[in-house]
Design a protein around this motif. Structure first.
Motif, PDB file in Angstrom:
ATOM      1  N   GLU A   2      -7.556   0.131 -42.591  1.00  0.00           N
ATOM      2  CA  GLU A   2      -6.263  -0.031 -43.511  1.00  0.00           C
ATOM      3  C   GLU A   2      -6.160  -0.284 -45.090  1.00  0.00           C
ATOM      4  O   GLU A   2      -5.180   0.070 -45.568  1.00  0.00           O
ATOM      5  N   SER A  18      -0.584  -7.869 -37.237  1.00  0.00           N
ATOM      6  CA  SER A  18      -0.913  -6.563 -38.378  1.00  0.00           C
ATOM      7  C   SER A  18      -2.072  -7.081 -38.810  1.00  0.00           C
ATOM      8  O   SER A  18      -2.412  -5.886 -39.781  1.00  0.00           O
ATOM      9  N   ASP A  19      -2.655  -8.298 -39.028  1.00  0.00           N
ATOM     10  CA  ASP A  19      -3.440  -9.364 -39.951  1.00  0.00           C
ATOM     11  C   ASP A  19      -4.887  -9.014 -39.453  1.00  0.00           C
ATOM     12  O   ASP A  19      -4.902  -9.066 -37.959  1.00  0.00           O
ATOM     13  N   ARG A  74       6.184  -9.707 -33.077  1.00  0.00           N
ATOM     14  CA  ARG A  74       5.682  -8.650 -32.050  1.00  0.00           C
ATOM     15  C   ARG A  74       4.282  -9.187 -30.930  1.00  0.00           C
ATOM     16  O   ARG A  74       3.618  -8.682 -31.182  1.00  0.00           O
ATOM     17  N   ARG A 121      -2.597  -2.938 -27.214  1.00  0.00           N
ATOM     18  CA  ARG A 121      -2.350  -4.399 -28.328  1.00  0.00           C
ATOM     19  C   ARG A 121      -3.732  -4.862 -27.306  1.00  0.00           C
ATOM     20  O   ARG A 121      -4.144  -4.758 -26.108  1.00  0.00           O
ATOM     21  N   ASP A 167      -5.528  -9.704 -29.879  1.00  0.00           N
ATOM     22  CA  ASP A 167      -4.544  -9.777 -31.220  1.00  0.00           C
ATOM     23  C   ASP A 167      -3.347 -11.146 -30.570  1.00  0.00           C
ATOM     24  O   ASP A 167      -2.319 -11.122 -31.132  1.00  0.00           O
TER      25      ASP A 167
END
Length: 422
Positions: free
Chosen positions: A211, A262-263, A385, A392, A396
């Motif tokens: 990231e 997304s975190d 999302r 996925r 998540d």
């Protein structure tokens, strides 16, 4: 019989025998004379090995060697993508066909492998492209049908040799596809902490490093938070490690409910958690940290007759654009967490790369004024999302198999996130 007629019969028989011998000799000479001429005629061009006729000309040993080499290449494909690419490129050559497709239904997910591979747009099912006739063969693994392979027969029938080849290769393909799916599932499970549902430390560090590289290319910041549950050791000492695991599971569930898909959320140590917020600056990180601290403090874990609630200390740092030293970023986040614990726990502290930027000594808990635009990092907003689909992971999502916890944030005590000067 008189001697004269007998001699006449014998003479006639000898004449017939001589005539037969003469004809046979002439025929043999003629064949011997034509043989050299036939030998100079060039033989027909050899059939390419990738065509169906090549299967007929190959001996059993040659065919077994080709199948063995193909099997070794399949087993060497470490991911499903590599396996699909190997099948799409090598299998048509072995069968002597120009086109084929494989459709699988493994793990409740349908997938299509088509050859030749389309380079324009997403892959489409060959059956949907145009009308035609296909010969289909089932793919089995452990006595269960996991898919089907189709070969076109619109313009020419499938040769018997190709049918025998498909019968030999179908079990190999079915087992390989099933094995690739199992390996992918095991790989995913190895990156998930079994207690909290968050990422493991090695996977979290690798994802954070990736990231940071992506943020460097996009000239973006990445907020990094280090959380430590206050006085967690006393829970294990008083109620036992099973109760401690139940508390960690509830806290992990709360963290997953609070953060976005997304975190990054990772169990960094025993009761430590690492959180990374892509494309987020200090203001967004503070809002997320305050929300996390409030919701963790409001999380109630019921174990036997006990109702357990814990607070958390939070350290914040920012990975600047172009910064790729993961160890330096983690060291700052750990220093901020140590400062929060030294200041009495249950508070939030910030350590930045440039000490002159640390002008915010107090992290307040008063709600910030509304922004003039919708902030995608605001954890209070619904996450659109949160849907299941390809790519996925099960971890998540908030309901990724974690035990439910009772969380009440309506009357969360604001005093639990204490604000003290640095």
């Amino acid at each position: 019989m008189q001697p004269a007629p007998l001699l006449a019969v014998i003479a006639f028989a000898m004449l017939v025998i001589a005539l037969v011998v003469l004809i046979a000799t002439a025929k043999a000479r003629r064949q011997a004379r034509l043989a050299p001429e036939a030998s100079i005629i060039p033989p027909p061009p050899p059939v390419p090995s990738e065509r169906v006729e090549g299967l007929e000309q190959d001996g059993d040993v040659a065919w077994q060697q080709r199948v063995l080499a193909f099997a070794v290449e399949l087993r060497g494909s470490l991911t499903s993508a590599e396996l699909h690419e190997t099948i799409a490129k090598k299998l048509p050559q072995m069968l002597g066909v120009d086109q084929l497709w494989i459709e699988t239904a493994i793990g409740g997910r349908r997938n299509v492998i088509a050859s030749p591979v389309s380079i324009e747009g997403p892959p489409t099912h060959p059956l949907l492209d145009a009308a035609g006739e296909w010969a289909t063969f089932p793919l089995r693994s452990a006595d269960a049908i996991v898919g089907v392979i189709g070969v076109p027969i619109t313009h020419r029938p499938l040769a018997p040799a190709a049918r025998r080849a498909l019968a030999s290769l179908a079990p190999l393909l079915g087992d390989s596809l099933q094995t690739a799916y199992t390996i992918a599932q095991l790989r995913e499970l190895s990156t998930i902490d079994s207690v909290t549902g968050c990422a493991t430390r090695p996977d979290g560090a690798e994802r954070l490093r990736a990231e940071m590289k992506r943020a460097h290319r996009a000239n973006q910041q990445v907020a990094v938070l280090m959380l430590d549950l206050d006085y967690f050791k006393s829970i294990n000492d008083r109620y036992g490690h099973q109760c401690g695991d139940a508390v960690l599971a509830s806290i992990g569930h709360t963290i997953m409910q609070t953060l976005r898909v997304s975190d990054l959320r990772c169990r960094w140590g025993g009761e430590e958690f690492l959180v990374a917020l892509p494309e987020s600056g200090l203001d967004q990180a503070k809002r997320v940290a305050v929300t996390l601290a409030r919701r963790i403090a409001a999380t109630v874990t019921e174990y036997d007759s006990a109702r357990i609630q814990l607070t958390t200390s939070v350290g914040i740092t920012i990975a600047l654009p172009g910064e790729e030293d993961l160890e330096a970023v983690l060291a700052r986040a750990d220093a901020a967490l140590y400062r929060a614990k030294a200041d009495g726990r249950n508070c939030i502290r910030v350590v930045l790369a440039n000490p002159e930027d640390e002008t915010i000594g107090i992290i307040g808990i008063t709600p910030a004024p509304p922004l003039p635009f919708r902030d995608r990092r605001n954890p209070e907003q619904p996450d659109r999302r949160q849907y299941r689909g390809p790519g996925r992971r099960a971890s998540d999502f908030a309901d990724g198999g974690r035990p439910a916890s009772t969380t009440d944030v309506s009357d969360a005590g604001e005093a639990r996130v204490r604000a003290t000067p640095v």
